[in-house]
Design a protein around this motif. Structure first.
Motif, PDB file in Angstrom:
ATOM      1  N   VAL A 139      28.821  30.997  29.318  1.00  0.00           N
ATOM      2  CA  VAL A 139      29.997  30.168  29.067  1.00  0.00           C
ATOM      3  C   VAL A 139      30.850  30.823  27.984  1.00  0.00           C
ATOM      4  O   VAL A 139      30.326  31.255  26.939  1.00  0.00           O
ATOM      5  CB  VAL A 139      29.591  28.745  28.637  1.00  0.00           C
ATOM      6  CG1 VAL A 139      30.815  27.942  28.184  1.00  0.00           C
ATOM      7  CG2 VAL A 139      28.879  28.037  29.767  1.00  0.00           C
ATOM      8  N   ILE A 140      32.162  30.925  28.219  1.00  0.00           N
ATOM      9  CA  ILE A 140      33.113  31.432  27.218  1.00  0.00           C
ATOM     10  C   ILE A 140      34.246  30.409  27.132  1.00  0.00           C
ATOM     11  O   ILE A 140      34.886  30.094  28.138  1.00  0.00           O
ATOM     12  CB  ILE A 140      33.664  32.816  27.583  1.00  0.00           C
ATOM     13  CG1 ILE A 140      32.527  33.816  27.799  1.00  0.00           C
ATOM     14  CG2 ILE A 140      34.626  33.317  26.516  1.00  0.00           C
ATOM     15  CD1 ILE A 140      32.997  35.203  28.200  1.00  0.00           C
ATOM     16  N   ARG A 141      34.509  29.926  25.934  1.00  0.00           N
ATOM     17  CA  ARG A 141      35.523  28.889  25.752  1.00  0.00           C
ATOM     18  C   ARG A 141      36.737  29.429  25.000  1.00  0.00           C
ATOM     19  O   ARG A 141      36.648  30.378  24.218  1.00  0.00           O
ATOM     20  CB  ARG A 141      34.938  27.700  24.993  1.00  0.00           C
ATOM     21  CG  ARG A 141      33.822  26.967  25.738  1.00  0.00           C
ATOM     22  CD  ARG A 141      33.435  25.676  25.043  1.00  0.00           C
ATOM     23  NE  ARG A 141      32.374  24.975  25.754  1.00  0.00           N
ATOM     24  CZ  ARG A 141      32.583  24.166  26.795  1.00  0.00           C
ATOM     25  NH1 ARG A 141      33.824  23.961  27.236  1.00  0.00           N
ATOM     26  NH2 ARG A 141      31.564  23.561  27.381  1.00  0.00           N
ATOM     27  N   HIS A 142      37.876  28.775  25.279  1.00  0.00           N
ATOM     28  CA  HIS A 142      39.142  29.033  24.590  1.00  0.00           C
ATOM     29  C   HIS A 142      39.611  30.484  24.780  1.00  0.00           C
ATOM     30  O   HIS A 142      39.704  31.270  23.828  1.00  0.00           O
ATOM     31  CB  HIS A 142      39.024  28.706  23.092  1.00  0.00           C
ATOM     32  CG  HIS A 142      38.511  27.329  22.817  1.00  0.00           C
ATOM     33  ND1 HIS A 142      39.107  26.179  23.323  1.00  0.00           N
ATOM     34  CD2 HIS A 142      37.418  26.905  22.104  1.00  0.00           C
ATOM     35  CE1 HIS A 142      38.428  25.124  22.930  1.00  0.00           C
ATOM     36  NE2 HIS A 142      37.385  25.530  22.199  1.00  0.00           N
ATOM     37  N   VAL A 143      39.843  30.843  26.045  1.00  0.00           N
ATOM     38  CA  VAL A 143      40.382  32.163  26.370  1.00  0.00           C
ATOM     39  C   VAL A 143      41.865  32.023  26.684  1.00  0.00           C
ATOM     40  O   VAL A 143      42.364  30.925  26.951  1.00  0.00           O
ATOM     41  CB  VAL A 143      39.635  32.801  27.562  1.00  0.00           C
ATOM     42  CG1 VAL A 143      38.173  33.001  27.247  1.00  0.00           C
ATOM     43  CG2 VAL A 143      39.817  31.962  28.825  1.00  0.00           C
ATOM     44  N   ASN A 144      42.561  33.125  26.648  1.00  0.00           N
ATOM     45  CA  ASN A 144      43.985  33.160  26.997  1.00  0.00           C
ATOM     46  C   ASN A 144      44.137  33.748  28.391  1.00  0.00           C
ATOM     47  O   ASN A 144      44.116  34.972  28.548  1.00  0.00           O
ATOM     48  CB  ASN A 144      44.757  33.987  25.968  1.00  0.00           C
ATOM     49  CG  ASN A 144      46.235  34.112  26.329  1.00  0.00           C
ATOM     50  OD1 ASN A 144      46.749  33.333  27.137  1.00  0.00           O
ATOM     51  ND2 ASN A 144      46.918  35.086  25.740  1.00  0.00           N
TER      52      ASN A 144
ATOM     53  N   THR B 162      43.752  27.869  32.853  1.00  0.00           N
ATOM     54  CA  THR B 162      42.323  27.927  32.526  1.00  0.00           C
ATOM     55  C   THR B 162      42.127  28.108  31.017  1.00  0.00           C
ATOM     56  O   THR B 162      42.791  28.936  30.388  1.00  0.00           O
ATOM     57  CB  THR B 162      41.658  29.088  33.291  1.00  0.00           C
ATOM     58  OG1 THR B 162      41.778  28.851  34.696  1.00  0.00           O
ATOM     59  CG2 THR B 162      40.198  29.207  32.919  1.00  0.00           C
ATOM     60  N   GLN B 163      41.204  27.353  30.461  1.00  0.00           N
ATOM     61  CA  GLN B 163      40.879  27.459  29.030  1.00  0.00           C
ATOM     62  C   GLN B 163      39.452  27.938  28.810  1.00  0.00           C
ATOM     63  O   GLN B 163      39.195  28.705  27.873  1.00  0.00           O
ATOM     64  CB  GLN B 163      41.081  26.093  28.360  1.00  0.00           C
ATOM     65  CG  GLN B 163      42.511  25.611  28.331  1.00  0.00           C
ATOM     66  CD  GLN B 163      43.420  26.532  27.543  1.00  0.00           C
ATOM     67  OE1 GLN B 163      43.060  26.968  26.424  1.00  0.00           O
ATOM     68  NE2 GLN B 163      44.577  26.862  28.074  1.00  0.00           N
ATOM     69  N   ASN B 164      38.546  27.462  29.668  1.00  0.00           N
ATOM     70  CA  ASN B 164      37.133  27.794  29.531  1.00  0.00           C
ATOM     71  C   ASN B 164      36.636  28.424  30.830  1.00  0.00           C
ATOM     72  O   ASN B 164      37.008  27.980  31.919  1.00  0.00           O
ATOM     73  CB  ASN B 164      36.324  26.541  29.212  1.00  0.00           C
ATOM     74  CG  ASN B 164      36.892  25.782  28.018  1.00  0.00           C
ATOM     75  OD1 ASN B 164      37.097  26.376  26.954  1.00  0.00           O
ATOM     76  ND2 ASN B 164      37.154  24.493  28.202  1.00  0.00           N
TER      77      ASN B 164
END
Length: 813
Positions: free
Chosen positions: A228-233, A336-338
């Motif tokens: 899981v990777i959160r808060h991407v651009n 998309t954010q996460n």
């Protein structure tokens, strides 16, 4: 697979030219099918900076640009008229100087830049789009270069447009060559050049977030790794270097997240998928599909699933087609954010053929169905994570822990190589040291036990199963070009054809000399032909006929010839003579399965012919005459000569009663001949009946070995006799009786030269109604001695007595 040479040399850079590198790969089993540069040849194009843009006074769509090209323009800005919509001050673009040659256009000729006037304003060059340089199809505007591009630099050098694009033609067993790193590993083994293996550092988790994943089908997925990777651009721009490498691999840039996944696939050969985490409902399930489930794929296609295809599903719906393509429901987008990054090992047998069922193919499926290294899924997720941080990361990006589930991996089975066996197969002396060196360079772990090496193939080598596979690896490293040209040692035996057999091509040429043309037809025919023409009520049916009218195997060639005849007659042919040599197929329980036969099916070769129309065709020298039974009978006798055939009347479902016969050689039937039956002539809509024959091909090819005979000292004696016999007595019975006769003089031959029958209603005379008179010429041989009239008369008397007792024949008074 296509890739740029420059990317390959980042991992392995041997001191070889492009051509030498391609030759090395090809001789190592990785065939280089094509080599081309990124852009076709052009000259005189440099990096230009647009200093100022003014509107053209006489054209709304044209602008007058002042372009700085550095020392290439003598230090002075160039005035260039341009119509591109994105031409503006402050950008750097390719600038073609006066005298430059652009790539050839559609006419194949290069375009040369000259000083020109556009609506009265002189233009000293041309600003170029990517399409005009033939490096991309984009022609909506000028090709904008990075802000740090050096003004005046040669555009070919700056954009590395002389970089070679290599296209490999890989066989299905070379799955480990479906990545840049995999090819570099092979190149290092082939050349001895060092292999650069970048270290992949694990990214430390900053949050404990995990996405629950349950693998319900270990026979589908042997290893599943995710994070899981959160808060991407998601709207981050893909770096130019990544876009360039993907483009040179034939992959179009989509978005940064998708490009990262594709980049790692081309780099290391591991396909992966990035989900929009917020669109996943509950946990993920890795399982086989269920009948009736549907999935909308990323390409917009909606497919219906069944239990033979693997899927990744959440609590609500199917999200992805396992190992092939993701679903649209959880695709990443600009909002998309996460995200959830997934890399897995899918069993090749579980992926093979699945995409073809839905009429598409993907790069991921192409790799998984051949085999992907199951030991690198975790490393690949780490590599993707680092790229996501570098490209799409924000100040608040959070990384979850790595979730790596190992269920069932391919077993590592040792394969043994005997050095003596390798030397025998390769055809040159091989030492144990050479084999050890080859395995060292190929990074294949091994143990040496005397003259035998036990190799444990690494996880990424799905092609090493038997000893011959290892022998091939040794030969590749030694070099196929170094194998000696050793002549064969086996004795060469000339295959001589028996004199008792005729050449099959000579038999064909003989039929052609008789006016027949060869035709080749399918062995599959209409079922009705078998019933009508062969009386075959149980033909051999095809399980998967290529067409409904071709549903059974033929047991006779007649139907095929009649079909060819009708085809020609429909096109106004008036005289047709055709023959075919081919197999027929008949049920025979005595036939066993061998390398050339199938159990229960006899497949003899037959030759058949058909004649229709005039005997000699229309001409001035003689009147037209339709071909009849006796014309074709003469052709058959010529085909069988010097062997003499006999003919006996028969009934055949395809032939006219009373105008058909069996063909016999030495009393053994070898075929049939006759006119087509009237009902089939009417069904096929033929103006008159054709004459057909069909013979056993081996009987046609067999012939008697010529035997020398002395030339007679005296001429043969000829005597003519006229015999009266019953109408139903054929001349063949006369011939058989003459063969049994034992006259004092040798009977050389007997020739029928006339037949007389009384006219209808005629009575009296020596030939009564129901009888016929046969005029026969007998030729007698005195066996090299002078004979008298008395000896001749005695021999004739013996012949007449034999004929009388055998056939009831009497001399005509």
């Amino acid at each position: 697979m296509q890739f740029p040479e420059s990317w390959l040399r980042e991992f392995c850079n041997p001191e070889l030219t492009t051509q030498e590198l391609a030759e090395t790969l090809t001789m190592g089993g990785f065939e280089v099918e094509d080599i081309e540069t990124v852009a076709p040849p052009f000259t005189g194009i440099v990096v230009g900076a647009i200093l100022d843009v003014a509107q053209h006074p006489d054209a709304d769509r044209l602008r007058i640009c002042q372009v700085d090209v550095g020392s290439a323009g003598g230090g002075q800005p160039l005035t260039i008229v341009c119509g591109a919509p994105n031409a503006r001050a402050g950008i750097k673009v390719p600038c073609a100087m006066v005298g430059a040659e652009l790539p050839p256009g559609d006419d194949g000729k290069p375009f040369k830049i000259k000083v020109g006037k556009l609506r009265g304003v002189a233009s000293h060059g041309m600003l170029c789009s990517a399409r005009e340089l033939k490096i991309a199809e984009d022609h909506a505007g000028l090709l904008e270069l990075p802000a740090d591009a050096p003004v005046g630099a040669n555009i070919r050098d700056y954009l590395r447009l002389d970089d070679a694009l290599l296209t490999l033609k890989l066989t299905p067993n070379l799955a480990h060559g479906l990545s840049i790193y995999g090819i570099a590993r092979e190149l290092s083994a082939l050349t001895g050049a060092p292999l650069h293996t970048p270290s992949i550092t694990a990214v430390a988790a900053t949050v404990p977030d995990r996405l629950p994943v349950t693998v319900q089908a270990p026979d589908l997925c042997g290893r599943f790794t995710g994070r899981v990777i959160r808060h991407v651009n998601p709207q981050a721009k893909t770096p130019a270097w990544m876009v360039e490498k993907l483009a040179r691999c034939g992959q179009r840039s989509v978005t940064a997240l998708v490009d990262i996944s594709n980049y790692v696939m081309f780099e290391y050969g591991q396909p992966s998928h990035i989900f929009d985490l917020d669109r996943i409902d509950g946990e993920l399930q890795v399982r086989w599909g269920k009948a009736g489930e549907t999935l909308e794929l990323l390409n917009g296609t909606t497919i219906t699933l069944d239990g033979k295809v693997g899927v990744i599903a959440d609590a609500r719906q199917v999200e992805s087609l396992a190992g092939i393509m993701g679903g649209n429901a959880t695709a990443v987008s600009d909002s998309t954010q996460n995200i959830y990054v997934e890399a897995a090992f899918w069993w090749p047998e579980a992926i093979q053929g699945r995409s073809r069922r839905y009429n598409f193919s993907t790069d991921a499926g192409h790799r998984f169905e051949r085999g992907v290294d199951p030991c690198r899924t975790a490393a690949m997720v780490e590599r993707i994570t680092q790229l996501v941080l570098d490209i799409c990361g924000t100040g608040s990006t959070q990384i979850g822990p790595l979730d790596d589930q190992i269920l069932q991996l391919p077993p590592q089975r040792r394969v043994s190589l005997r050095v003596a066996r390798a030397a025998k197969v390769i055809g040159m002396p091989i030492t144990t040291a050479q084999c050890e060196q080859a395995f060292h360079r190929l990074q294949l772990p091994f143990e040496t036990e005397g003259e035998t090496l036990h190799v444990t193939p690494p996880a990424y080598r799905f092609d090493l199963h038997i000893e011959e596979d290892l022998i091939e690896e040794v030969a590749r490293i030694i070099g196929f070009h170094r194998l000696p040209d050793t002549p064969p040692l086996a004795p060469v035996t000339v295959r001589r054809q028996s004199e008792a057999l005729r050449d099959k091509f000579a038999a064909r040429r003989l039929l052609a000399s008789l006016g027949y043309q060869e035709t080749i037809n399918y062995s599959f025919v209409e079922e009705a032909w078998e019933y009508q023409l062969a009386g075959n009520t149980q033909p051999i049916r095809l399980l998967n006929p290529i067409a409904a009218p071709m549903s059974v195997m033929r047991s006779t060639l007649m139907g095929s010839l009649l079909n060819a005849l009708k085809f020609n007659l429909d096109r106004r042919a008036s005289r047709v003579r055709l023959f075919e040599v081919g197999r027929v197929f008949r049920r025979d329980a005595s036939v066993a399965t061998t390398d050339t036969t199938v159990q229960g099916v006899d497949q003899p070769m037959r030759v058949a012919g058909i004649a229709y129309g005039d005997v000699d065709g229309r001409q001035w020298g003689q009147p037209e005459q339709r071909v009849d039974f006796y014309d074709v009978k003469g052709d058959v006798e010529t085909l069988l000569a010097p062997r003499v055939a006999s003919f006996e009347a028969i009934d055949h479902p395809a032939l006219h009663p009373g105008r058909s016969a069996a063909i016999l050689l030495d009393g053994k039937p070898i075929g049939i001949i006759g006119e087509l039956h009237p009902k089939w002539r009417q069904q096929w809509e033929l103006a008159h009946a054709p004459v057909l024959f069909e013979l056993d091909w081996q009987a046609v090819l067999a012939r008697d070995i010529p035997a020398a005979k002395p030339v007679p000292r005296y001429q043969l004696i000829e005597r003519d006799i006229a015999l009266v016999v019953a109408e139903d007595v054929p001349f063949a019975h006369i011939q058989a009786a003459l063969a049994r006769a034992r006259p004092a003089l040798a009977l050389a031959d007997a020739q029928l030269f006339d037949i007389y029958r009384p006219a209808a209603g005629q009575t009296g005379g020596t030939v009564a109604p129901g009888e016929k008179s046969l005029a026969i010429r007998l030729r007698l041989d005195g066996r090299g001695e002078a004979v008298t009239d008395a000896q001749i008369d005695a021999s004739i008397s013996t012949v007449l007595e034999t004929l009388r007792s055998a056939t009831g024949a009497r001399l005509r008074g």
